[in-house]
Design an enzyme around this catalytic site. Structure first.
Site, short mmCIF file in Angstrom:
data_model
loop_
_atom_site.label_atom_id
_atom_site.label_comp_id
_atom_site.label_asym_id
_atom_site.label_seq_id
_atom_site.Cartn_x
_atom_site.Cartn_y
_atom_site.Cartn_z
CD GLU A 114 -2.83 -1.37 2.29
OE1 GLU A 114 -2.20 -1.67 3.34
OE2 GLU A 114 -4.07 -1.26 2.25
CD GLU A 134 -3.47 -6.56 3.86
OE1 GLU A 134 -3.55 -7.18 2.78
OE2 GLU A 134 -2.77 -5.54 3.99
#
Ligand code: COA
Length: 263
Positions: A114, A134
């Site tokens: 990210e 995740e």
């Protein structure tokens, strides 16, 4: 501020921030996020810095995600605050008015991926691995991954990566357009610095205008985007750098861009 989790270096107008917790593959804890935020403020207020490079310490990892050891301490409210902190930090990174290159030298997972996709573009070493894993922890990306990755590589590629949590190697990341170029680990930083120097030699006002026009145009319709570009173009024409760039061309010499934002 004394930096303990990052290294912050400026040389010839090129700033480098190195995530520096190699013992945990440079995982992002709250202290690292605070230090990064502070360093970005320092960069934004320093007119002499023309380009920023982000990389990771060691040869194994850029950033292997948010520090998973914090997660068990979270409730819904503290998790929301953590994600909000990450979002405002990565928005600040994305909106920094100078070019930002992610030099991904190993794992760029979760928050690491990210961070990389909040930069302007990514160069990677051959051993780099990208992923948003995740889902394997029973959660989802919380620092913009579900929003920036589809905008970067397309909705189908982003969904595949996010739904499976799989890691993809640098060569594959290159084929889907996530990464611009891939180099051997030992060549990565020197190649990145070459490109940073090229950009640092351009006009500050025009670099800033180009970045803002592209970023602000991404989320609006084409007509509005073209109107953003028109205003940015007009502003550039009023700059010292535009005078220098056009004179240099007409006088058949190399341009020497020294214009500042206050000219
Ligand atoms: N948060 C906290 N610690 C982390 C971490 C993270 N995101 N990623 C790695 N570490 C730590 C490991 O716990 C290990 O610590 P230890 O030596 O005290 O056991 C150390 O970094 C080295 O990692 P290790 O797992 O032993 O290396 P590896 O080469 O076997 O595997 C990875 C590398 C990246 C595949 C593996 O560490 C991993 O899957 N990390 C988590 C990635 C992730 O899910 N990120 C998203 C978080 S939201």
């Amino acid at each position: 501020m004394k930096y303990e989790n990052i290294l912050f270096n400026v040389e010839e107008g090129i700033a480098t921030i190195t995530f520096n917790r190699p013992e945990v593959l440079n995982a992002l804890n709250e202290a690292t996020l605070k230090e990064l935020s502070h360093a970005l403020d320092e960069i934004a207020s320093n007119e002499d810095i023309r380009v920023l490079i982000l990389t990771g310490a060691g040869e194994k990892s850029f950033v292997a995600g948010a520090d998973i050891t914090i997660f068990p301490t979270f409730n819904a409210l503290s998790a929301k605050l953590f994600a909000q902190t990450g979002h405002s930090l990565l928005n600040k990174l994305q909106e920094l008015p100078i070019p930002v290159i992610a030099a991904v030298n190993g794992y760029a997972l979760g928050g690491g991926c990210e961070v990389a996709i909040a930069c302007d573009f990514i160069y990677a070493s051959e051993n780099a691995m990208f992923g948003l894993p995740e889902i394997n922890l029973g959660i989802i990306p919380g620092f913009g991954g579900t929003q920036r990755l589809p905008r970067w590589v397309g909705i189908n590629m982003a969904k595949e990566m996010i739904f499976t949590g799989k890691m993809i190697p640098a060569a594959e990341a290159r084929t889907i357009g996530l990464v611009n170029s891939v180099w051997p680990q030992e060549a990565l930083m020197s190649e990145v610095i070459k490109v940073a120097k090229t950009m640092a030699s351009k006009g500050k006002v025009s670099l800033r205008a180009a970045k803002q026009a592209i970023n602000n145009g991404m989320d609006v319709n084409l007509g509005t985007g073209c109107s953003i570009e028109t205003d940015a173009f007009a502003l550039c024409l009023a700059s010292q750098d535009a005078k220098e760039g056009t004179s240099a061309f007409l006088e058949k010499r190399a341009a020497d861009f020294r214009g500042g934002l206050k000219d």
